[in-house]
Design a protein around this motif. Structure first.
Motif, mmCIF file in Angstrom:
data_model
loop_
_atom_site.group_PDB
_atom_site.id
_atom_site.type_symbol
_atom_site.label_atom_id
_atom_site.label_comp_id
_atom_site.label_asym_id
_atom_site.label_seq_id
_atom_site.Cartn_x
_atom_site.Cartn_y
_atom_site.Cartn_z
ATOM 1 N N PRO A 54 36.093 36.632 33.001
ATOM 2 C CA PRO A 54 37.038 37.084 31.967
ATOM 3 C C PRO A 54 37.974 38.183 32.458
ATOM 4 O O PRO A 54 37.562 39.086 33.181
ATOM 5 C CB PRO A 54 36.115 37.612 30.862
ATOM 6 C CG PRO A 54 34.804 36.945 31.093
ATOM 7 C CD PRO A 54 34.700 36.760 32.575
ATOM 8 N N ARG A 55 39.244 38.066 32.046
ATOM 9 C CA ARG A 55 40.253 39.087 32.344
ATOM 10 C C ARG A 55 40.258 39.473 33.819
ATOM 11 O O ARG A 55 40.278 40.636 34.173
ATOM 12 C CB ARG A 55 40.051 40.331 31.479
ATOM 13 C CG ARG A 55 40.277 40.102 30.002
ATOM 14 C CD ARG A 55 40.194 41.408 29.243
ATOM 15 N NE ARG A 55 40.339 41.197 27.813
ATOM 16 C CZ ARG A 55 40.258 42.167 26.902
ATOM 17 N NH1 ARG A 55 40.017 43.418 27.301
ATOM 18 N NH2 ARG A 55 40.397 41.907 25.632
ATOM 19 N N ARG A 56 40.194 38.454 34.661
ATOM 20 C CA ARG A 56 40.217 38.683 36.111
ATOM 21 C C ARG A 56 39.097 39.638 36.544
ATOM 22 O O ARG A 56 39.282 40.515 37.371
ATOM 23 C CB ARG A 56 41.585 39.203 36.551
ATOM 24 C CG ARG A 56 42.685 38.154 36.456
ATOM 25 C CD ARG A 56 44.033 38.712 36.845
ATOM 26 N NE ARG A 56 44.966 37.607 37.092
ATOM 27 C CZ ARG A 56 45.194 37.056 38.277
ATOM 28 N NH1 ARG A 56 44.551 37.506 39.341
ATOM 29 N NH2 ARG A 56 46.042 36.067 38.408
ATOM 30 N N ALA A 57 37.940 39.420 35.981
ATOM 31 C CA ALA A 57 36.728 40.171 36.356
ATOM 32 C C ALA A 57 36.888 41.672 36.124
ATOM 33 O O ALA A 57 36.442 42.486 36.935
ATOM 34 C CB ALA A 57 36.339 39.895 37.810
ATOM 35 N N THR A 58 37.489 42.035 34.994
ATOM 36 C CA THR A 58 37.634 43.458 34.670
ATOM 37 C C THR A 58 36.805 43.857 33.461
ATOM 38 O O THR A 58 36.958 44.966 32.951
ATOM 39 C CB THR A 58 39.113 43.813 34.398
ATOM 40 O OG1 THR A 58 39.594 43.058 33.268
ATOM 41 C CG2 THR A 58 39.974 43.524 35.613
#
Length: 277
Positions: A54-58
């Motif tokens: 999710p969310r570019r792993a943030t």
């Protein structure tokens, strides 16, 4: 994981264990693995599956771990057998935590390989305090975090074949290469085979020597063994048969993705609550 999960090659009944790939922070699977590692897997006849965090792993590492768990179990179910689990940076840490914390995952993972994973607490708390907040994973990788305390103190299940691959020139996971090592794993360092080779954190999943070490883990019973990895890769940027300029060609998309990641990142004032395995 729904639409964030995709596979390439014939996973069902595959002779070789399919590889589940887990990307790192502020990126996605295509940017992390698409230039070299995915083509190499295809070239060597190994099917693979990717999962987009999710969310570019943030987001909270505990949330992202659930995506990894689901991807591993889906792939093992589709194959009707074991899988290999490979992660880069945060992805390597999540892969290790999934194996350590979920018995169902541990039961179906043949080889676990972390490419420059975060294996030791990082000195990030001061930076987060100065900025007034950080993304959840940055807090969770910091010294004194509950997540890192659990990761370090929880052993791998008995019989786990775990390998980490690190570079002495890693600019992000510090101190390099020691902070990528994990207790109970075979901890390989690129410069132990190729002393003068410069490999950065970002380019490690594309590097010929790192992939030779990965191949050693995937092709043998048990983890990789450094002494089995020859020096023929020391003068190669990427493995034979792959595009040595692939990472350069992928750079514009990766930079655009990094900008997009900053937009998607939610800054938190402290580490998310740790709920345990």
């Amino acid at each position: 994981v729904g639409s964030t999960y995709a596979c390439s090659g014939d996973v069902e009944g595959a002779a070789e264990a399919p590889v589940v790939l887990v990307h790192g922070t502020w990126t996605n699977s295509a940017e992390d693995f698409g230039a070299v590692l995915e083509p190499w897997l295809t070239q060597t006849g190994r099917p693979f599956c990717t999962v987009e965090l999710p969310r570019r792993a943030t987001v909270d590492l505990q949330v992202s771990t659930r995506f990894v768990v689901d991807a591993v179990l889906r792939t093992a179910s589709a194959r009707g057998g074991s899988v290999d689990l490979v992660g880069h940076s945060q992805g390597g840490t999540l892969a290790a935590w999934a194996v350590k914390s979920d018995p169902d995952v541990a039961a179906v993972v043949d080889d676990l390989v972390g490419l420059a994973p975060v294996g030791a607490p990082q000195d990030t708390a001061a930076v987060c305090a100065t900025l007034g907040g950080c993304a959840a994973p940055v807090w969770q990788f910091s010294e004194g975090s509950d997540f890192m305390a659990a990761l370090v103190s929880t052993p791998f299940p008995v019989g786990t074949s775990a390998t980490t691959i690190a570079s002495a020139f890693d600019e992000l996971v510090r101190p390099a290469p020691f902070a990528s090592a994990m207790a109970g794993a075979s901890n390989l360092v690129i410069q132990n085979v190729c002393p003068l080779k410069y490999v950065s954190h970002v380019l490690l999943p594309s590097d010929a020597t790192a992939i030779a070490m990965l191949a050693d883990a995937l092709e043998h019973d048990g983890p990789a063994v450094e002494s089995r990895v020859g020096t023929q890769s020391c003068l190669q940027l990427t493995p034979a048969g792959t595009d040595p300029l692939g990472p350069l060609r992928a750079a514009p998309a990766a930079i655009a993705g990094l900008v997009d990641a900053q937009v998607q990142t939610q800054l938190l004032p402290a580490e998310p609550a740790f709920t345990g395995p």
